[in-house]
Design a protein around this motif. Structure first.
Motif, PDB file in Angstrom:
ATOM      1  N   GLY A 356       0.813  -1.212   0.000  1.00  0.00           N
ATOM      2  CA  GLY A 356       0.000   0.000   0.000  1.00  0.00           C
ATOM      3  C   GLY A 356       0.845   1.260   0.000  1.00  0.00           C
ATOM      4  N   ALA A 357       1.972   1.229   0.730  1.00  0.00           N
ATOM      5  CA  ALA A 357       2.867   2.384   0.784  1.00  0.00           C
ATOM      6  C   ALA A 357       3.509   2.649  -0.577  1.00  0.00           C
ATOM      7  CB  ALA A 357       3.939   2.160   1.844  1.00  0.00           C
ATOM      8  N   LEU A 358       3.968   1.584  -1.237  1.00  0.00           N
ATOM      9  CA  LEU A 358       4.554   1.743  -2.566  1.00  0.00           C
ATOM     10  C   LEU A 358       3.513   2.225  -3.567  1.00  0.00           C
ATOM     11  CD1 LEU A 358       6.926  -1.335  -2.849  1.00  0.00           C
ATOM     12  CD2 LEU A 358       7.582   1.069  -2.896  1.00  0.00           C
ATOM     13  N   ALA A 359       2.287   1.741  -3.435  1.00  0.00           N
ATOM     14  CA  ALA A 359       1.216   2.202  -4.312  1.00  0.00           C
ATOM     15  C   ALA A 359       0.993   3.700  -4.139  1.00  0.00           C
ATOM     16  CB  ALA A 359      -0.071   1.432  -4.022  1.00  0.00           C
ATOM     17  N   THR A 360       1.116   4.187  -2.919  1.00  0.00           N
ATOM     18  CA  THR A 360       0.958   5.615  -2.652  1.00  0.00           C
ATOM     19  C   THR A 360       1.991   6.433  -3.416  1.00  0.00           C
ATOM     20  OG1 THR A 360       0.063   5.151  -0.454  1.00  0.00           O
ATOM     21  CG2 THR A 360       0.892   7.376  -0.837  1.00  0.00           C
ATOM     22  N   LEU A 361       3.242   5.981  -3.399  1.00  0.00           N
ATOM     23  CA  LEU A 361       4.297   6.698  -4.125  1.00  0.00           C
ATOM     24  C   LEU A 361       4.055   6.638  -5.635  1.00  0.00           C
ATOM     25  CD1 LEU A 361       7.493   5.654  -2.140  1.00  0.00           C
ATOM     26  CD2 LEU A 361       6.286   7.837  -2.056  1.00  0.00           C
ATOM     27  N   ALA A 362       3.717   5.462  -6.128  1.00  0.00           N
ATOM     28  CA  ALA A 362       3.479   5.317  -7.569  1.00  0.00           C
ATOM     29  C   ALA A 362       2.222   6.062  -8.014  1.00  0.00           C
ATOM     30  CB  ALA A 362       3.364   3.840  -7.927  1.00  0.00           C
ATOM     31  N   ASN A 363       1.342   6.361  -7.062  1.00  0.00           N
ATOM     32  CA  ASN A 363       0.094   7.068  -7.339  1.00  0.00           C
ATOM     33  C   ASN A 363       0.242   8.569  -7.127  1.00  0.00           C
ATOM     34  OD1 ASN A 363      -2.651   7.064  -8.117  1.00  0.00           O
ATOM     35  ND2 ASN A 363      -3.346   7.000  -5.985  1.00  0.00           N
ATOM     36  N   GLY A 364       1.474   9.050  -7.180  1.00  0.00           N
ATOM     37  CA  GLY A 364       1.713  10.488  -7.036  1.00  0.00           C
ATOM     38  C   GLY A 364       1.501  11.014  -5.647  1.00  0.00           C
ATOM     39  N   ILE A 395       1.243  12.700   0.312  1.00  0.00           N
ATOM     40  CA  ILE A 395       2.606  13.131  -0.003  1.00  0.00           C
ATOM     41  C   ILE A 395       2.535  14.018  -1.243  1.00  0.00           C
ATOM     42  CG2 ILE A 395       4.952  12.344  -0.568  1.00  0.00           C
ATOM     43  CD1 ILE A 395       4.072  11.347   2.133  1.00  0.00           C
ATOM     44  N   SER A 396       3.355  15.055  -1.301  1.00  0.00           N
ATOM     45  CA  SER A 396       3.316  15.911  -2.481  1.00  0.00           C
ATOM     46  C   SER A 396       3.742  15.112  -3.715  1.00  0.00           C
ATOM     47  CB  SER A 396       4.234  17.120  -2.297  1.00  0.00           C
ATOM     48  OG  SER A 396       5.583  16.777  -2.568  1.00  0.00           O
ATOM     49  N   PRO A 397       3.131  15.378  -4.862  1.00  0.00           N
ATOM     50  CA  PRO A 397       3.498  14.651  -6.086  1.00  0.00           C
ATOM     51  C   PRO A 397       4.987  14.758  -6.415  1.00  0.00           C
ATOM     52  CG  PRO A 397       1.457  15.847  -6.411  1.00  0.00           C
ATOM     53  CD  PRO A 397       2.005  16.291  -5.088  1.00  0.00           C
ATOM     54  N   ASP A 398       5.604  15.897  -6.133  1.00  0.00           N
ATOM     55  CA  ASP A 398       7.027  16.072  -6.433  1.00  0.00           C
ATOM     56  C   ASP A 398       7.894  15.165  -5.563  1.00  0.00           C
ATOM     57  OD1 ASP A 398       6.290  17.947  -8.257  1.00  0.00           O
ATOM     58  OD2 ASP A 398       7.005  19.691  -7.128  1.00  0.00           O
ATOM     59  N   VAL A 399       7.575  15.091  -4.276  1.00  0.00           N
ATOM     60  CA  VAL A 399       8.322  14.212  -3.375  1.00  0.00           C
ATOM     61  C   VAL A 399       8.127  12.758  -3.790  1.00  0.00           C
ATOM     62  CG1 VAL A 399       8.410  13.304  -1.011  1.00  0.00           C
ATOM     63  CG2 VAL A 399       8.371  15.775  -1.391  1.00  0.00           C
ATOM     64  N   ALA A 400       6.882  12.391  -4.113  1.00  0.00           N
ATOM     65  CA  ALA A 400       6.602  11.013  -4.537  1.00  0.00           C
ATOM     66  C   ALA A 400       7.386  10.669  -5.801  1.00  0.00           C
ATOM     67  CB  ALA A 400       5.104  10.837  -4.776  1.00  0.00           C
ATOM     68  N   LEU A 502       6.884   5.609 -14.968  1.00  0.00           N
ATOM     69  CA  LEU A 502       6.639   6.236 -13.666  1.00  0.00           C
ATOM     70  C   LEU A 502       6.871   7.740 -13.817  1.00  0.00           C
ATOM     71  CD1 LEU A 502       8.526   3.494 -11.711  1.00  0.00           C
ATOM     72  CD2 LEU A 502       6.101   4.013 -11.394  1.00  0.00           C
ATOM     73  N   ALA A 503       6.404   8.512 -12.854  1.00  0.00           N
ATOM     74  CA  ALA A 503       6.528   9.973 -12.937  1.00  0.00           C
ATOM     75  C   ALA A 503       7.995  10.398 -13.042  1.00  0.00           C
ATOM     76  CB  ALA A 503       5.885  10.613 -11.714  1.00  0.00           C
TER      77      ALA A 503
END
Length: 580
Positions: A356-364, A395-400, A502-503
């Protein structure tokens, strides 16, 4: 009243609307005119839910005591009566037995007052509950799917459904599980567990190895597949939801915290071996010294000393790393002591929470709580529950984006290089938790733009040494069986999926023209034994670079040099935390 409860069971639902309550009162009044109290009580006892899927006293008698109702003794009958108030909460042996005993005693006292039993009969059975024999679990929970069914039930209860509604309320429950992906998860897990157990050497725990796998759809939080174990009936421990030490996988949270607190992927850290930070020195895998190293490359190489240094220079480093983990959706648990070594992964996390945490990062940076229930439809065809698939920006999209970029370097040049064979852009992290020369947990957690998956391996009851099950060399690495399991599953999960990048990194908190000190070549500390050059692969794989030749690649101001070969931890008195 009993009459109203009986009416609700027979004719109505648990809808809290006033209109339903009004109907209940009217129907109860009519029933009271037509039936005696004894008849109403008899009907109620033959329809009320007692737990364990049992409706009515006859079914409950067999479910809890293995005998028909007419053979119940006084103590058993009173216990069943006491359980009706909260069937799930009072179900032995996992229910609240102290509270059940109190209700049991209240019932006996009331029976004495009513004259249905004597004081002597009460006193004889007053101090303890009857013995509940072990009843064989339903075979419908057998195999890996039992874990999914149990999770569905718990999630529904969490969202306000009663056990009676779940097991007999005529509900149609639609889950998020993809049948083909679940089959792929089971096959990948069983195949690699079997290979590891076959590899067992002297000293191996007789219970063998365990693995948990959780796979989450990045943009919706839907659990696509989950493997908690081979058979829920034989062992209900769900390894996909059981927290275990994360080792270097926890460094992901440190990267996010650093980017949130004014540092950048270009921040220079101390990557020398044997960093002194109170107590025993912090060591790097294989005794390697990297000198001055930026955060981007320290992540790719999983440099222990650099992450301890990062925690020291970050404002309120330990607390902010815990905060970042919580923001990503990981609940605080055992081993989360807020000290300068927290990034090294004593902290315990479950594969499901990590996915779930990794999904959060990949989800911006947008968190959607992982869930297994998609929607619930009642007997009238009305959708009475629908899972949240929107979530919230944590989390901000830039940080992610920057954090994900660092994790792609683990795959392109670090301990996750074998994952390039997936053929899709991916980022992830290996983790191998070493305590006094024993490997207690091994991980690979990684994500594409569409699917995030985490795999964890343990041995025995979850605390035994994994090293006797190693593929080769001296240690059981996260880059061996865990990565192999992840790859075997993800190849099927990503089959026919569109190639999606990825972003792009933003490089927050840094100047685009910034020049960083050159990165020295690591100098391994000499060891008396011959060491492997890198964590082993389970099987040879063809490396496919996950790069779209038609897509413009982001500028990387750090330009890390070609990767050096990574060594496993050396043996001896001072052991590094993990291999990366």
């Amino acid at each position: 009243t009993i009459t109203q409860q009986y009416i609700k069971i027979l004719y109505l639902t648990s809808d809290p609307k006033l209109s339903r309550k009004a109907k209940e009162v009217v129907l109860a009044y009519k029933m009271g005119k037509e039936l005696s109290k004894e008849e109403i009580l008899e009907g109620y006892l033959n329809t009320i839910y007692f737990g364990r899927g049992a409706y009515g006293v006859q079914a409950a008698s067999k479910a809890f005591f293995g005998i028909p109702a007419k053979k119940l003794n006084l103590s058993q009958a009173v216990a069943l009566a006491a359980m009706m108030n909260d069937p799930g909460g009072f179900d032995p042996p996992n229910g609240n037995m102290k509270l059940l005993l109190e209700r049991y005693q209240v019932t006996l006292n009331n029976m004495v007052k009513m004259g249905t039993i004597t004081k002597a009969e009460r006193d004889k059975i007053y101090t303890k509950l009857p013995k509940f024999p072990k009843i064989k679990k339903s075979s419908r929970y057998g195999g890996p799917r039992g874990f999914l069914m149990h999770m569905v039930e718990k999630e529904l209860q969490k969202n306000g459904f009663t056990e009676a509604e779940i097991k007999g309320g005529g509900l149609r429950i639609i889950t998020t599980i993809d049948k083909n992906l679940e089959k792929a998860a089971i096959n990948a897990a069983k195949k690699n567990v079997a290979r590891a157990n076959k590899n067992a050497r002297k000293g191996a725990d007789p219970l063998g190895v365990n693995t948990g796998l959780a796979s989450v759809k990045v943009d919706t939080g839907e659990i696509l597949a989950l493997y908690g174990g081979p058979d829920f009936v034989k062992n209900s421990r769900n390894w996909a939801t059981t927290p275990r030490p994360t080792a270097s996988v926890f460094k992901i949270n440190a990267v996010v915290a650093a980017l949130q607190n004014g540092l950048s992927l270009g921040t220079i850290l101390d990557g020398n071996n044997r960093l002194i930070d109170g107590g025993s020195p912090v060591l790097n895998a294989g005794g390697a010294s990297y000198g001055d190293i930026n955060l981007l490359r320290a992540t790719a190489k999983s440099v222990n000393t650099a992450f301890v240094d990062l925690t020291r220079i970050m404002p309120d480093g330990p607390k902010n790393i815990v905060k970042a983990a919580n923001m990503l959706g990981i609940p605080t648990g055992q081993g989360w002591e807020a000290n300068n070594r927290i990034a090294l992964g004593a902290a315990e996390v479950s594969p499901l929470a990590e996915a779930g945490a990794l999904a959060t990062l990949a989800n911006g940076g947008r968190y959607v709580e992982p869930h297994i229930v998609k929607e619930v439809i009642d007997s009238n065809g009305t959708v009475v529950y629908k899972a949240d698939t929107v979530g919230e920006q944590r989390i901000s999209p830039d940080v992610a984006a920057d954090a994900m970029f660092a994790l792609t370097k683990v795959v392109s040049e670090g301990t996750g290089r074998r994952l390039q064979a997936l053929g899709h852009p991916a980022g992830g992290k290996t983790g191998t938790r070493d305590i006094d020369g024993e490997t207690k947990a091994a991980w690979f957690a990684g994500t594409t733009a569409q699917i995030a998956t985490a795999v964890n391996y343990t041995a025995g009851t979850g605390y035994a040494d994994l090293n006797p099950f190693r593929l080769s060399g001296a240690n059981f690495y996260g880059s061996s069986y865990p990565a192999a399991t992840w790859l075997a599953y993800m190849k099927i999960a990503m089959k026919d999926k569109e190639w999606k990048s990825l972003a792009k990194p933003v490089f927050v908190n840094s100047s685009r023209g910034q020049v960083f000190p050159p990165k020295p070549t690591p100098t391994p500390t000499p060891t008396p034994t011959e060491a492997e050059t890198e964590a082993p692969n389970v099987e040879p794989t063809e490396v496919i670079e996950p790069i779209d030749p038609n897509q413009e690649q982001p500028e990387n101001p750090y330009s890390p040099p070609p990767p050096e070969e990574e060594q496993p931890p050396e043996t001896g008195e001072l052991q590094p935390e993990e291999d990366g």
